[in-house]
Design a protein around this motif. Structure first.
Motif, PDB file in Angstrom:
ATOM      1  N   SER A 106       1.122  -4.755 -26.467  1.00 40.45           N
ATOM      2  CA  SER A 106       2.030  -4.024 -27.400  1.00 40.45           C
ATOM      3  C   SER A 106       2.360  -5.107 -28.520  1.00 40.45           C
ATOM      4  CB  SER A 106       3.422  -3.408 -26.715  1.00 40.45           C
ATOM      5  OG  SER A 106       3.229  -2.590 -26.016  1.00 40.45           O
ATOM      6  N   ALA A 107       2.559  -6.392 -28.099  1.00 41.06           N
ATOM      7  CA  ALA A 107       2.964  -7.279 -29.174  1.00 41.06           C
ATOM      8  C   ALA A 107       1.614  -7.467 -29.831  1.00 41.06           C
ATOM      9  CB  ALA A 107       3.091  -8.812 -28.149  1.00 41.06           C
ATOM     10  N   ALA A 108       0.372  -7.444 -29.438  1.00 34.57           N
ATOM     11  CA  ALA A 108      -0.787  -7.590 -30.118  1.00 34.57           C
ATOM     12  C   ALA A 108      -0.893  -6.449 -31.211  1.00 34.57           C
ATOM     13  CB  ALA A 108      -2.024  -7.826 -29.329  1.00 34.57           C
ATOM     14  N   LYS A 109      -0.603  -5.253 -30.679  1.00 35.70           N
ATOM     15  CA  LYS A 109      -0.705  -3.871 -31.606  1.00 35.70           C
ATOM     16  C   LYS A 109       0.357  -4.152 -32.525  1.00 35.70           C
ATOM     17  CE  LYS A 109      -0.871   1.098 -31.287  1.00 35.70           C
ATOM     18  NZ  LYS A 109      -0.807   2.192 -30.283  1.00 35.70           N
ATOM     19  N   GLU A 110       1.417  -4.528 -32.390  1.00 33.32           N
ATOM     20  CA  GLU A 110       2.640  -4.760 -33.507  1.00 33.32           C
ATOM     21  C   GLU A 110       2.170  -5.926 -34.530  1.00 33.32           C
ATOM     22  OE1 GLU A 110       7.103  -6.215 -33.907  1.00 33.32           O
ATOM     23  OE2 GLU A 110       6.623  -5.315 -31.970  1.00 33.32           O
ATOM     24  N   ALA A 111       1.461  -6.844 -33.807  1.00 38.55           N
ATOM     25  CA  ALA A 111       1.049  -7.988 -34.685  1.00 38.55           C
ATOM     26  C   ALA A 111      -0.073  -7.382 -35.702  1.00 38.55           C
ATOM     27  CB  ALA A 111       0.723  -9.098 -33.930  1.00 38.55           C
ATOM     28  N   GLU A 112      -0.895  -6.546 -35.161  1.00 41.01           N
ATOM     29  CA  GLU A 112      -2.048  -6.121 -35.872  1.00 41.01           C
ATOM     30  C   GLU A 112      -1.700  -4.911 -36.979  1.00 41.01           C
ATOM     31  OE1 GLU A 112      -5.627  -2.759 -35.645  1.00 41.01           O
ATOM     32  OE2 GLU A 112      -4.328  -2.863 -33.955  1.00 41.01           O
ATOM     33  N   GLN A 113      -0.400  -4.196 -36.861  1.00 45.98           N
ATOM     34  CA  GLN A 113       0.091  -3.466 -37.619  1.00 45.98           C
ATOM     35  C   GLN A 113       0.760  -4.338 -38.803  1.00 45.98           C
ATOM     36  OE1 GLN A 113       0.018   0.163 -37.834  1.00 45.98           O
ATOM     37  NE2 GLN A 113       0.535  -0.503 -39.823  1.00 45.98           N
ATOM     38  N   GLN A 114       1.666  -5.273 -38.678  1.00 41.88           N
ATOM     39  CA  GLN A 114       2.297  -6.305 -39.669  1.00 41.88           C
ATOM     40  C   GLN A 114       1.064  -6.538 -40.382  1.00 41.88           C
ATOM     41  OE1 GLN A 114       4.560  -8.703 -37.193  1.00 41.88           O
ATOM     42  NE2 GLN A 114       6.239  -7.298 -37.023  1.00 41.88           N
ATOM     43  N   ASP A 117       0.045  -4.107 -42.616  1.00 42.67           N
ATOM     44  CA  ASP A 117       0.842  -3.527 -43.635  1.00 42.67           C
ATOM     45  C   ASP A 117       0.706  -4.846 -44.771  1.00 42.67           C
ATOM     46  OD1 ASP A 117       1.700  -1.708 -42.189  1.00 42.67           O
ATOM     47  OD2 ASP A 117       3.398  -2.495 -41.441  1.00 42.67           O
ATOM     48  N   GLU A 118       0.851  -5.950 -44.274  1.00 43.07           N
ATOM     49  CA  GLU A 118       0.662  -7.289 -45.508  1.00 43.07           C
ATOM     50  C   GLU A 118      -0.626  -6.910 -46.205  1.00 43.07           C
ATOM     51  OE1 GLU A 118      -0.081 -12.064 -45.695  1.00 43.07           O
ATOM     52  OE2 GLU A 118       0.719 -11.046 -43.685  1.00 43.07           O
ATOM     53  N   GLU A 119      -2.047  -6.775 -45.435  1.00 42.05           N
ATOM     54  CA  GLU A 119      -3.290  -6.403 -46.242  1.00 42.05           C
ATOM     55  C   GLU A 119      -2.840  -5.285 -47.319  1.00 42.05           C
ATOM     56  OE1 GLU A 119      -7.731  -5.223 -45.304  1.00 42.05           O
ATOM     57  OE2 GLU A 119      -6.374  -5.647 -43.517  1.00 42.05           O
ATOM     58  N   LEU A 121      -0.287  -4.064 -48.595  1.00 45.43           N
ATOM     59  CA  LEU A 121       0.657  -4.640 -49.866  1.00 45.43           C
ATOM     60  C   LEU A 121       0.052  -5.718 -50.662  1.00 45.43           C
ATOM     61  CD1 LEU A 121       3.678  -4.790 -50.805  1.00 45.43           C
ATOM     62  CD2 LEU A 121       3.993  -6.815 -49.582  1.00 45.43           C
ATOM     63  N   LEU A 122      -0.904  -6.624 -50.222  1.00 40.61           N
ATOM     64  CA  LEU A 122      -1.625  -7.294 -51.373  1.00 40.61           C
ATOM     65  C   LEU A 122      -2.673  -6.752 -52.193  1.00 40.61           C
ATOM     66  CD1 LEU A 122      -2.366 -10.499 -48.919  1.00 40.61           C
ATOM     67  CD2 LEU A 122      -0.974 -10.424 -51.188  1.00 40.61           C
ATOM     68  N   LEU A 123      -3.181  -5.611 -51.419  1.00 39.17           N
ATOM     69  CA  LEU A 123      -4.130  -4.530 -52.084  1.00 39.17           C
ATOM     70  C   LEU A 123      -3.450  -3.788 -53.155  1.00 39.17           C
ATOM     71  CD1 LEU A 123      -7.174  -3.891 -51.951  1.00 39.17           C
ATOM     72  CD2 LEU A 123      -6.534  -1.868 -50.416  1.00 39.17           C
ATOM     73  N   ASP A 124      -2.295  -3.529 -52.948  1.00 36.93           N
ATOM     74  CA  ASP A 124      -1.365  -2.880 -54.040  1.00 36.93           C
ATOM     75  C   ASP A 124      -0.927  -3.546 -54.928  1.00 36.93           C
ATOM     76  OD1 ASP A 124      -1.691  -0.401 -52.319  1.00 36.93           O
ATOM     77  OD2 ASP A 124       0.402  -0.583 -51.567  1.00 36.93           O
ATOM     78  N   LYS A 125      -0.680  -4.762 -54.732  1.00 34.36           N
ATOM     79  CA  LYS A 125      -0.333  -5.812 -55.543  1.00 34.36           C
ATOM     80  C   LYS A 125      -1.693  -6.190 -56.699  1.00 34.36           C
ATOM     81  CE  LYS A 125       3.601  -8.319 -53.744  1.00 34.36           C
ATOM     82  NZ  LYS A 125       3.992  -9.557 -53.301  1.00 34.36           N
ATOM     83  N   LEU A 126      -2.607  -6.368 -55.823  1.00 34.16           N
ATOM     84  CA  LEU A 126      -4.020  -6.461 -56.781  1.00 34.16           C
ATOM     85  C   LEU A 126      -4.273  -5.515 -57.774  1.00 34.16           C
ATOM     86  CD1 LEU A 126      -6.112  -8.798 -56.918  1.00 34.16           C
ATOM     87  CD2 LEU A 126      -7.278  -7.502 -55.481  1.00 34.16           C
TER      88      LEU A 126
END
Length: 197
Positions: A106-114, A117-119, A121-126
């Protein structure tokens, strides 16, 4: 700053593209880790489910109490079966959660989702960040191509065309794409020698 990227201030599109590449690599690594842990978890305890005997004699898998309720309905004649199936399902979920805590799925799944989400966000900013240099344009185009290839068949339009334009730009300018050590078309014949035999 000139159009080739020479000057004092770095191109914001180039910086965002490089950050996206790093985030993308991190997301892929976390996705792989999460999938490996999920596989270990499923092999160890199986996906939580209970086999439910339906009133018509057929069987159905239920993985939640809502599934049980939907399968069995509210008829009084099946309340005992519902209670037994709910107990079995609750036990299976308890084993799943205990093994999950041990493995860290579950921790790994949550880290993957975060990371995803960051990826994003960067794509949207780009997409809204203007490139200030040819290197920034190449970097943005490389990100678009990589994102497209990850989500579609790389031979589908417009990906081959984007790839071709990116190769043209890297060859003409000598600029690398983010994560590349040499231009994509380093082996390409110089202008004027193309088509020569």
């Amino acid at each position: 700053m000139d159009k080739n990227g020479e000057g004092a201030a770095p191109d914001p599109a180039l910086l965002l593209s490089q950050a996206w590449v790093e985030a993308h690599v991190r997301t892929l690594a976390l996705c792989l880790k999460q999938q490996q842990l999920e596989t270990q978890l499923a092999i160890s305890v199986g996906f939580p489910a209970a086999d439910v005997a339906l009133p018509d004699g057929s069987q159905r898998k239920a993985s939640s109490l809502e599934d049980l309720e939907e399968a069995l309905g509210r008829a009084t004649s099946v309340e005992i079966a519902r209670a037994e199936e709910a107990e079995a399902l609750a036990g299976h979920w308890a084993r799943w959660r205990a093994k999950d805590a041990e493995l860290g799925y579950s921790a790994a799944k949550e880290a993957e989702q975060q990371a995803a989400d960051e990826e994003q966000l960067l794509l949207d900013k780009l997409a809204i960040t203007p490139a200030r240099t040819i290197a920034g344009v190449i970097a943005k185009l490389a990100v678009v191509l990589r994102e497209g290839e990850d989500n579609r068949d790389p031979s589908d339009f417009p990906l081959p065309h984007i790839r071709s334009v990116l190769e043209d730009l890297t060859w003409v300018t000598g600029h690398n794409t983010p994560g590349e050590s040499k231009p994509l078309s380093a082996a390409r014949a110089p202008i004027g020698q193309q088509g020569a035999s």
